[in-house]
Design a protein around this motif. Structure first.
Motif, PDB file in Angstrom:
ATOM      1  N   ALA A  82      -7.088  -9.917   2.921  1.00  0.00           N
ATOM      2  CA  ALA A  82      -7.103 -10.575   1.542  1.00  0.00           C
ATOM      3  C   ALA A  82      -8.420 -10.966   1.226  1.00  0.00           C
ATOM      4  N   GLU A  83      -8.577 -11.957   2.126  1.00  0.00           N
ATOM      5  CA  GLU A  83      -9.966 -12.556   1.852  1.00  0.00           C
ATOM      6  C   GLU A  83     -11.262 -11.829   1.784  1.00  0.00           C
ATOM      7  N   HIS A  84     -11.276 -10.592   2.711  1.00  0.00           N
ATOM      8  CA  HIS A  84     -12.134  -9.724   2.639  1.00  0.00           C
ATOM      9  C   HIS A  84     -12.074  -8.929   1.513  1.00  0.00           C
ATOM     10  N   LEU A  85     -11.131  -8.571   0.712  1.00  0.00           N
ATOM     11  CA  LEU A  85     -11.017  -7.628  -0.368  1.00  0.00           C
ATOM     12  C   LEU A  85     -11.468  -8.323  -1.426  1.00  0.00           C
ATOM     13  N   ARG A  86     -11.422  -9.722  -1.390  1.00  0.00           N
ATOM     14  CA  ARG A  86     -11.892 -10.354  -2.635  1.00  0.00           C
ATOM     15  C   ARG A  86     -13.206  -9.994  -3.155  1.00  0.00           C
ATOM     16  N   THR A  87     -14.334  -9.664  -2.200  1.00  0.00           N
ATOM     17  CA  THR A  87     -15.649  -9.171  -2.551  1.00  0.00           C
ATOM     18  C   THR A  87     -15.573  -7.566  -2.288  1.00  0.00           C
ATOM     19  N   ALA A  88     -14.920  -7.120  -1.271  1.00  0.00           N
ATOM     20  CA  ALA A  88     -15.155  -5.648  -0.903  1.00  0.00           C
ATOM     21  C   ALA A  88     -14.413  -4.733  -1.993  1.00  0.00           C
ATOM     22  N   TRP A  89     -13.383  -5.167  -2.774  1.00  0.00           N
ATOM     23  CA  TRP A  89     -12.454  -4.305  -3.325  1.00  0.00           C
ATOM     24  C   TRP A  89     -13.041  -3.390  -4.472  1.00  0.00           C
ATOM     25  N   PRO A  90     -14.107  -4.057  -5.169  1.00  0.00           N
ATOM     26  CA  PRO A  90     -14.519  -3.383  -6.469  1.00  0.00           C
ATOM     27  C   PRO A  90     -15.425  -1.973  -5.788  1.00  0.00           C
ATOM     28  N   THR A 127      -5.777  -2.933   5.091  1.00  0.00           N
ATOM     29  CA  THR A 127      -6.430  -2.269   3.706  1.00  0.00           C
ATOM     30  C   THR A 127      -5.604  -0.865   3.399  1.00  0.00           C
ATOM     31  N   ASP A 128      -5.696  -0.235   4.517  1.00  0.00           N
ATOM     32  CA  ASP A 128      -5.199   1.268   4.175  1.00  0.00           C
ATOM     33  C   ASP A 128      -3.819   1.289   3.988  1.00  0.00           C
ATOM     34  N   ARG A 129      -3.025   0.351   4.662  1.00  0.00           N
ATOM     35  CA  ARG A 129      -1.462   0.250   4.306  1.00  0.00           C
ATOM     36  C   ARG A 129      -1.374  -0.293   2.859  1.00  0.00           C
ATOM     37  N   LEU A 130      -2.116  -1.195   2.558  1.00  0.00           N
ATOM     38  CA  LEU A 130      -2.158  -1.597   0.869  1.00  0.00           C
ATOM     39  C   LEU A 130      -2.648  -0.299   0.007  1.00  0.00           C
TER      40      LEU A 130
END
Length: 455
Positions: A82-90, A127-130
């Protein structure tokens, strides 16, 4: 700002399916229709856009978090992801919409089966499970209504209990022969091309099809090496059960067309007939149907047999007086339960009684919840007696010395002669914890410890 902040699109829950089994039309609550068409490079497919809305991703994250689960090959747990996706998600979202996203390989894990052997699991990254969960929440409302009513596995509003009750009704109607079919390593042998062909017949959306194909081809990492796979949809990802139902629905529909009474839960299928001759014909039919899907019937576990003694989802059936068909726990699950209880209540574990009770309570409550349909009160009473006997033996051993036993038993209201007899044979824990202590370490005592009752 949330990691998937984006223009709010249609919520997956707000939509509904229109049309027949051909072209799926996903309609939002406002009436805007999303028809499967070729995705553009910038916006992606309609269903993929719906899956990546903020609301849908939030629900997906809640489900992934509730399911817990281990980290994938990247080593990141749920909070770290969740913390990683704050910057990587876009960047990930843009790759998903453009069709350039490449899932990480799944991490191979093997777990022992209760009846022996091992089951292989593939654990995707969080990430892939999400992403898979978000996609599932959009696809399931579209695909699930198209499945046969005889399918019960991994479907909303349906459970293993529903499948068992339906099977019982078939047996009660006089169908005493069962065609019990088990597929050999089903999840490991799903043919990717056949699966994608069946999926495209239901979802004509190139963006979704492309992404699911990428997940099937992502490979498995074992001992640091990635192995590419041309078949199989490893258990462990949220999409695998839905894809299994897509593939096997073809067999369900043929059985349905022929008027058979059957129940399927994932890759376990039971067809109930009135004669062994009919059963043999159905078995031959199933071999042909599964063969078209390049699936293999496990001949060791499959059979045409009388229903009594065959197990289905852990249950089996028995005939009560008057010809009433009732349910009971099958022999193997019952043996597995007792073996696990012996492990949890071992007197050589060096654990405190409260610690033992915490582990025991969790297992017993889960087991009782699943097998609550069993109509065998005498079996439950006997298991309860045996379970309490083992807990009393642990308590006696932890008191250790005869003087301590005498003091504690007297404090619990034991008669002096009973306390003295137990203390005099302080190392005979199993014998002393039997009938002699029933009036002292009572049901109320085990209830206060938090030991659940089965009966």
């Amino acid at each position: 700002m949330p990691m998937w902040e984006a223009p709010r699109q249609m919520s997956a829950q707000a939509g509904r399916l229109e049309g027949g089994r051909g072209e799926a039309v996903w309609t939002s609550g406002s009436g805007e229709a999303f028809r499967p068409r070729h995705a553009t490079q910038n916006t992606g497919s309609a269903l993929l856009v719906a899956a990546l809305t903020r609301e849908n991703l939030q629900r997906a994250l809640q489900r992934v978090r509730a399911n817990k689960g281990a980290a994938g090959v990247d080593g990141l747990d749920i909070d770290q992801t969740a913390e990683h996706l704050r910057t990587a998600w876009p960047v990930i979202r843009e790759q998903l919409l453009r069709g350039t996203y490449r899932p990480s390989p799944v991490r191979r894990v093997t777990i022992p089966k209760p009846e022996g052997g091992e089951r292989e699991l593939g654990i995707p990254t969080v990430t892939d499970r999400l992403i898979q969960q978000a996609l599932l929440q959009v696809l399931q409302p579209i695909l699930d209504p198209t499945f046969s009513k005889h399918s019960y596995g991994f479907r909303p509003g349906r459970s293993a209990h529903d499948a068992v009750l339906t099977a019982q009704s078939y047996v009660q109607s006089g169908r005493r022969i069962v065609v019990d079919v088990d597929l050999e390593k089903f999840f490991d042998r799903v043919n990717h091309d056949i699966l994608m062909d069946r999926l495209q017949q239901r979802i004509a959306d190139p963006g979704v099809i492309r992404l699911i194909r990428a997940y099937l081809n992502s490979g498995i990492m074992s001992d640091g090496l990635v192995q590419q796979r041309m078949m199989g949809t490893p258990q462990g990802g949220p999409l695998s059960p839905l894809l299994a139902n897509v593939l096997l629905d073809e067999v369900d529909r043929e059985l349905e067309r022929r008027g058979h009474c059957f129940v399927r839960y994932a890759d376990d299928a039971n067809v109930y007939v009135r004669s062994r001759r009919s059963g043999e014909r159905v078995m031959a039919l199933l071999r042909r149907l599964y063969g078209k899907l390049r699936l293999t019937v496990n001949e060791t576990k499959s059979a045409v047999d009388y229903v009594f003694g065959r197990k289905f989802l852990g249950y089996t059936f028995w005939m009560a007086p008057g010809g009433v068909i009732k349910r009971k726990v099958a022999v193997k699950p019952l043996m597995t339960f007792k073996q696990r209880i012996r492990q949890l209540t071992s007197r050589s574990g060096g654990r405190s009684l409260p610690d033992v009770m915490d582990r025991l309570r969790s297992y017993v409550l889960g087991w009782r919840a699943y097998f609550r349909l069993a109509q065998t009160p005498k079996v439950w009473r006997e298991l309860d007696k045996w379970l309490r006997h083992r807990v009393r033996a642990i308590q006696l051993k932890q008191w250790k010395r005869g003087k301590t036993m005498y003091r504690e038993l007297m404090a619990l209201g034991a008669k002096p002669d009973v306390a003295q007899r137990v203390a005099a044979n302080s190392r005979r824990w199993w014998r002393n914890s039997g009938m002699l202590l029933n009036a002292v370490l009572t049901l109320d005592w085990s209830d206060r410890l938090g030991l659940p009752r089965l009966s």
